[in-house]
Design an enzyme around this catalytic site. Sequence first.
Site, PDB file in Angstrom:
ATOM      1  N   LYS A  25      38.808  34.485  40.890  1.00 19.61           N
ATOM      2  CA  LYS A  25      39.241  36.320  41.762  1.00 19.61           C
ATOM      3  C   LYS A  25      37.846  37.014  41.880  1.00 19.61           C
ATOM      4  O   LYS A  25      37.245  37.512  43.031  1.00 19.61           O
ATOM      5  CB  LYS A  25      40.137  36.774  41.206  1.00 19.61           C
ATOM      6  CG  LYS A  25      39.903  38.358  40.279  1.00 19.61           C
ATOM      7  CD  LYS A  25      40.258  38.371  38.978  1.00 19.61           C
ATOM      8  CE  LYS A  25      39.565  39.724  38.832  1.00 19.61           C
ATOM      9  NZ  LYS A  25      40.225  40.869  37.653  1.00 19.61           N
ATOM     10  N   ASN A  26      36.549  36.440  40.399  1.00 18.90           N
ATOM     11  CA  ASN A  26      35.669  36.936  40.384  1.00 18.90           C
ATOM     12  C   ASN A  26      34.366  37.071  41.139  1.00 18.90           C
ATOM     13  O   ASN A  26      33.946  36.968  41.459  1.00 18.90           O
ATOM     14  CB  ASN A  26      34.909  36.537  39.415  1.00 18.90           C
ATOM     15  CG  ASN A  26      35.878  37.203  37.883  1.00 18.90           C
ATOM     16  OD1 ASN A  26      36.534  38.170  38.151  1.00 18.90           O
ATOM     17  ND2 ASN A  26      35.622  37.558  36.906  1.00 18.90           N
ATOM     18  N   CYS A  86      39.554  47.002  33.466  1.00 20.29           N
ATOM     19  CA  CYS A  86      40.464  47.213  31.949  1.00 20.29           C
ATOM     20  C   CYS A  86      39.172  47.504  30.867  1.00 20.29           C
ATOM     21  O   CYS A  86      37.582  47.819  31.431  1.00 20.29           O
ATOM     22  CB  CYS A  86      40.570  45.609  31.536  1.00 20.29           C
ATOM     23  SG  CYS A  86      40.804  44.339  32.237  1.00 20.29           S
ATOM     24  N   ARG A  89      31.386  49.772  30.503  1.00 17.91           N
ATOM     25  CA  ARG A  89      30.423  49.025  31.358  1.00 17.91           C
ATOM     26  C   ARG A  89      29.821  50.052  32.122  1.00 17.91           C
ATOM     27  O   ARG A  89      30.358  50.429  33.757  1.00 17.91           O
ATOM     28  CB  ARG A  89      32.044  48.508  32.351  1.00 17.91           C
ATOM     29  CG  ARG A  89      32.499  47.458  31.080  1.00 17.91           C
ATOM     30  CD  ARG A  89      33.845  47.117  31.974  1.00 17.91           C
ATOM     31  NE  ARG A  89      34.132  46.269  31.996  1.00 17.91           N
ATOM     32  CZ  ARG A  89      34.838  45.373  32.782  1.00 17.91           C
ATOM     33  NH1 ARG A  89      36.357  45.798  33.020  1.00 17.91           N
ATOM     34  NH2 ARG A  89      34.635  44.399  33.428  1.00 17.91           N
ATOM     35  N   ASP A 127      36.000  36.111  28.788  1.00 16.96           N
ATOM     36  CA  ASP A 127      36.919  35.685  29.320  1.00 16.96           C
ATOM     37  C   ASP A 127      37.978  34.726  29.016  1.00 16.96           C
ATOM     38  O   ASP A 127      38.759  35.184  28.978  1.00 16.96           O
ATOM     39  CB  ASP A 127      36.660  35.935  30.670  1.00 16.96           C
ATOM     40  CG  ASP A 127      36.071  37.230  31.497  1.00 16.96           C
ATOM     41  OD1 ASP A 127      36.198  38.482  30.431  1.00 16.96           O
ATOM     42  OD2 ASP A 127      36.039  37.498  33.093  1.00 16.96           O
ATOM     43  N   ARG A 180      46.362  41.398  38.164  1.00 19.78           N
ATOM     44  CA  ARG A 180      45.380  41.015  38.284  1.00 19.78           C
ATOM     45  C   ARG A 180      44.511  39.709  37.933  1.00 19.78           C
ATOM     46  O   ARG A 180      43.776  40.281  39.076  1.00 19.78           O
ATOM     47  CB  ARG A 180      44.512  42.594  37.134  1.00 19.78           C
ATOM     48  CG  ARG A 180      45.509  43.449  38.254  1.00 19.78           C
ATOM     49  CD  ARG A 180      44.627  45.093  36.774  1.00 19.78           C
ATOM     50  NE  ARG A 180      42.990  44.823  36.736  1.00 19.78           N
ATOM     51  CZ  ARG A 180      41.508  44.324  36.487  1.00 19.78           C
ATOM     52  NH1 ARG A 180      41.948  44.583  35.029  1.00 19.78           N
ATOM     53  NH2 ARG A 180      40.091  44.135  36.851  1.00 19.78           N
TER      54      ARG A 180
END
Length: 422
Positions: A22-23, A116, A121, A305, A397
């Site tokens: 995903k990233n 999230c 951030r 993560d 997600r």
Amino acid sequence: MEKLVIEGGKPLTGAIRIHGAKNAALPILAASIMAEGTITIQNVPVLSDIDVMLGILRALGCQAELKGDAVIVNTKAVNQYHIPESLMSQMRSSIFLMGPLLSRLGRVELYQPGGCAIGERKIDLHLRGLAAMGACIEESGNKIVCTADELEGAEVVLDYPSVGATENIMMAAVMARGMTTITNAAREPEIQDLQNFLNTMGAKIIGAGTDTITIEGVTELLPCTYRIIPDRIVAGTLMIAAAATRGNVTLERANPSHLTSAIHVLKRAGVQITINGDIMNICAKARPKAVGRIVTSPYPSFPTDLQSQIMVLLSLADGPSVVRETVFEGRFKHVDELSRMGADIRVDLNAAFIRGVSRLYGATVEATDLRAGAALVIAGLAAQGTTIIEQIHHIDRGYDRIEQMLGTLGANIERITPVRAE
């Protein structure tokens, strides 16, 4: 609201293929608008965040569709520089459109991104980098407008190796005039994947994977077909799930070189791991050992993560362990939920002190963010009894149909979808 219901206590066994990262997929999809034509991105996971990104691309004028595991994007008609706030609020990665839109249209209008709630951030580093390249930035409330007739290459020094800022500045620099150097760049594998994608389209970038990246500006990028790397966080999550359930799982199409720190910690916990190319076998026959101390930090250190997930394994370990979180200050929200399942964890500022217990018990718990949700799934798989996990939209997600993924490995897990009244 949908829920996951898990009957725990059954070891995971079998083989499973790791889906695309995903990233890596999200910034690469954003970067696709810098070339005019049809771009095909393969090995894209089916995730709610991918749906949001496709929605943004369509709002900008692209044709974008997901066929199997491939996304096909036609970017010829991109003519909008305004990203709707309703889409920005759903996903932090929407900020990746900033650099590509500045390059393509010379203007971008967007809002503070969602995502999230795991701590502060800020996007200051993104904005400072773009400003160094000549972009004019105006902020009004939560709206941000960036304009630039032409971006100029610059020397950008990041105060912190931010993944998002590194990627945004890389994308903006690809078609800037002259050379750009990013110092103290993030080193994550997803940044190397973005570099490889951009270079396949004709960019001239070297250094991704190190702390210094150099970009020589080009005048044009061309469409291409590209395959996304495997998701190292999904692979790490499955490795920990196999260990927590004392199972025997084989991961296919993984990249062990992206998982060095996780492999090191799991071996310290007594987990047997064998590697043959892109195939990894994870086998755990006994209660895990305590590992002493783990500190999260940017790649290649232990990833934040995977912090929530490894905490589940350490909750079941024979002895005490300490997890220190240095990346996101709000990333211990899963501790209260794990405690409801019988875990013995005490949090003091950015450190979690874990005293291993012999067993977790099923309970009704709530996913507070993406990786916290994954941790609760692992806890439910390892626990005795029934676990019900609510707020699972967070999990969707980052994990492609997680109940199907784990069902392949023999887990007793079911998604419950409420029936709407007529």
